[in-house]
Design a protein around this motif. Structure first.
Motif, mmCIF file in Angstrom:
data_model
loop_
_atom_site.group_PDB
_atom_site.id
_atom_site.type_symbol
_atom_site.label_atom_id
_atom_site.label_comp_id
_atom_site.label_asym_id
_atom_site.label_seq_id
_atom_site.Cartn_x
_atom_site.Cartn_y
_atom_site.Cartn_z
ATOM 1 N N VAL A 420 0.844 -1.201 0.000
ATOM 2 C CA VAL A 420 0.000 0.000 0.000
ATOM 3 C C VAL A 420 0.877 1.248 0.000
ATOM 4 O O VAL A 420 0.658 2.195 -0.779
ATOM 5 N N THR A 421 1.898 1.267 0.867
ATOM 6 C CA THR A 421 2.811 2.414 0.920
ATOM 7 C C THR A 421 3.608 2.519 -0.375
ATOM 8 O O THR A 421 3.839 3.624 -0.886
ATOM 9 N N GLN A 422 4.032 1.369 -0.917
ATOM 10 C CA GLN A 422 4.775 1.406 -2.181
ATOM 11 C C GLN A 422 3.929 1.986 -3.311
ATOM 12 O O GLN A 422 4.427 2.759 -4.138
ATOM 13 N N LEU A 423 2.654 1.621 -3.361
ATOM 14 C CA LEU A 423 1.764 2.170 -4.382
ATOM 15 C C LEU A 423 1.611 3.677 -4.221
ATOM 16 O O LEU A 423 1.641 4.430 -5.203
ATOM 17 N N LEU A 424 1.449 4.132 -2.969
ATOM 18 C CA LEU A 424 1.284 5.553 -2.709
ATOM 19 C C LEU A 424 2.518 6.334 -3.160
ATOM 20 O O LEU A 424 2.402 7.340 -3.885
#
Length: 630
Positions: A420-424
């Motif tokens: 999720v953080t990587q996508l953001l």
């Protein structure tokens, strides 16, 4: 991927003592559980965070940290720390007292403090630390110096400890979430200090198994001149595939008790799912891709570079969907988070004000450590300051969510929160590989260490420990863990070429690096067959989670575990075979000899893992310093 492996459900029922908290839902506990705890459970004046407890916790935690480092590079999993640490502390102080080096026995609450220090150190491999740093090394070929990495790990982990403060009382005191590993640790400590000789025998089982694991590892890996011969690392299965021995496709018996021990700590369903994944990947898919010329050669690294995308898709899609199904927990987390800064009306005097960590420690911790974390993100990983600032409130959100999910399920959702953080950050900073990986490390580290502290505080709540002392114990453990894990990693992984090999598959790092590459380069950069594999993996991960949730109860034991299947695709087939063997032995014991299984599976497995991993690191050090030939 980097969650702790927890005891079986049968081990998690804490037997109430006369002075323990009433069952959840009882009238007295429901009216004012905190006052009941203060009057009936809390043990004021009992020694807890003593100097010897801190020293023992740091030493045991450092040992467990080294063990976990070795295991996570082998398997992608971090294994449980606190229960093993408490057994080790009990056995060690008992032996020291027997020879007259210690006058008094370590108390139950001292042992609990040892566990808190050891847990802070031992889980320094979790929260994405040993996924992000190896991934960064694979992506960029370089890492910050040892001192800077120690500082980075320490600051991120400490932020996680401070993030746990404002939600502790709600999750543990009021809602009394189970935190199963914390409950099991309390049960273990109570048993060790009771009259149950069988429970005391767990320490002996752990010691003997550790010695056996160390001997096997030395006999296999050491190249000493006085050794007539070494045990082979692997023995190929007795058949060929595509004209090559099964061992060339990684389908071998791995002479590693560490992997068998790790298998015994997972469920049998996970074990057979890993065997199934290994057979499908290395027995059918890889040979077919080699015959078509998609995979250029029959080596683990070549096979893995193609299969990684399928395995990563299974792991990420199943992790995100499983996390989505926990939306009620997430909603409660945000509700609790919104109340952290709300204005409270007049309340009666807080009975626990002098015992619990003051709420002001939370903002003060972030005010002091937050700017340091933002500076480190900018200086070490070229993450713009504004992106680092965004990571701070995001890490608090992730910490609150991770803590609640851990309290309810005993699983810290790093494999869901990391992507999720990587996508953001893939959207905020397109093309910045370091930012993509290390921002996820920041949020994952805060989440893991917040959940870990609350797990330990659950143990303390059940035993009557002082939460402030456990808070400081955790911080002390973090420093020890950070100081140990970085130089040990540099020793085991001198270059990126070591990663993604049969010796150190590092599946967590491969997945994190793969996600970052895909976000930066786009799906179109993959081979057509790899894109198809990724799509199939994504669908498979979703289908398996849906089946697990909605299939008839009788059918669920036959539905493969998404995490087991996905992991088997990205680690060597030999590792999955060993996992299956360990899981099968443990399952047979539980069904045929339940009492024997309860007494032996956890300590023996932990002993195998600790003995082999520590000897593996010792041999690596002897080779690095030229004492032993490579």
């Amino acid at each position: 991927m980097s969650q702790p492996v927890s005891p079986s459900p049968q081990q998690l029922q804490l037997k109430p003592e006369p002075d323990s908290v009433p069952p959840r839902g009882s009238t007295m506990a429901a009216k004012d559980p905190e006052r009941h705890w203060l009057e009936n459970v809390y043990k004021a004046g009992v020694r807890q965070l003593t100097v010897r407890a801190v020293i023992a916790g740091m030493l045991i935690g450092a040992v467990m940290c080294l063990s976990n480092l070795y295991v996570i590079l082998k398997t992608g999993w971090s294994l449980g720390v606190t229960i093993t640490a408490c057994i080790l502390a009990f056995a060690t102080f008992g032996a020291l007292r027997a020879v007259g080096l210690v006058r008094t026995e370590v108390s139950a609450l001292e042992n609990n403090a040892v566990g808190s220090v050891a847990s802070g150190a031992g889980y320094m491999t979790g929260g994405g630390n040993m996924a992000a740093v190896p991934a960064l090394l694979m992506l960029t070929g370089a890492l910050p110096s040892t001192g800077w990495l120690v500082a980075w790990f320490s600051v991120v982990s400490a932020l996680g400890v401070f993030a746990a403060i404002p939600i502790k009382r709600q999750l543990i005191n009021i809602e009394q979430l189970p935190f199963p590993t914390g409950t099991a640790t309390a049960e273990t400590i109570q048993a060790l200090y009771g009259a149950d000789e069988r429970s005391r025998g767990k320490a002996r089982y752990l010691g003997v198994a550790g010695l056996i694991g160390a001997v096997i590892a030395f006999w296999r890996d050491a190249k000493a001149s006085w050794l007539a011969w070494n045990l082979p690392a692997k023995v190929s299965l007795p058949f060929t595939i595509g004209g090559k021995p099964a061992g060339a496709w990684t389908l071998s018996f791995d002479l590693s008790l560490l992997l068998v021990g790790a298998g015994a700590l997972v469920s049998f369903k996970t074990g057979w799912s890993m065997l199934l994944g290994a057979i499908l990947t290395y027995g059918f898919l890889a040979p077919e891709m080699v015959s078509r010329g998609v995979i250029p050669e029959v080596t683990y690294k070549a096979i893995n570079s193609w299969a990684l995308w399928t395995g990563a898709a299974v792991l990420v899609s199943s992790g995100l969907l499983s996390f989505a199904f926990q939306w009620r927990s997430v909603a409660k987390s945000f509700k609790a988070l919104s109340g952290l800064f709300g204005k409270k009306g007049e309340e009666e005097k807080d009975a626990l004000a002098d015992i619990e960590c003051p709420p002001t420690w939370f903002p003060l911790g972030f005010l002091v450590l937050g700017p340091v974390a933002v500076f480190l993100m900018a200086y070490l990983f070229q993450i713009p300051w504004w992106a680092g600032v965004i990571a701070m409130p995001l890490s608090v959100v992730m910490g609150v969510i991770a803590a609640r999910v851990t309290g309810e399920t005993d699983t810290t959702p790093t494999k869901a929160l990391g992507p999720v953080t990587q996508l953001l950050y893939g959207g905020l900073l397109p093309g910045n590989l370091a930012a993509n990986v290390m921002s996820a490390n920041a949020t994952g580290g805060v989440g893991l260490h917040a959940a870990d502290l609350l797990t330990n505080l659950k143990t303390g709540w059940l035993l009557g420990a002082d939460p402030r002392k456990q808070f400081f114990a955790q911080l002390l453990g973090l420093v020890a863990g950070a100081a140990v894990v970085v130089p040990a990693f540099n020793l085991l992984v001198p270059t990126a070429e070591v990663l993604g090999t049969e010796e150190f598959p590092a599946p967590s790092a491969l997945v994190w690096a793969g996600v970052s590459k895909m976000l930066v380069n786009g799906v179109g950069s993959l081979h057509t067959s790899a894109r198809i594999g990724a799509l199939c993996g994504l669908v498979l991960g979703v289908v398996l989670v849906l089946l697990e949730r909605w299939a008839p109860k009788k059918a669920k034991p036959y539905i493969p575990s998404a995490s087991g299947l996905g992991l088997a695709i990205v680690i060597p087939g030999a590792s999955s075979i060993s996992f299956f063997i360990g899981a099968a032995i443990a399952e047979v014991l539980r069904r045929k000899k339940a009492q024997l299984a309860e007494a032996t599976v956890l300590p023996v497995s932990s002993g195998f893992i600790a003995g082999e991993s520590l000897m593996g690191i010792a041999v690596a050090m002897l080779k690095a310093f030229g004492v032993m030939p490579k």
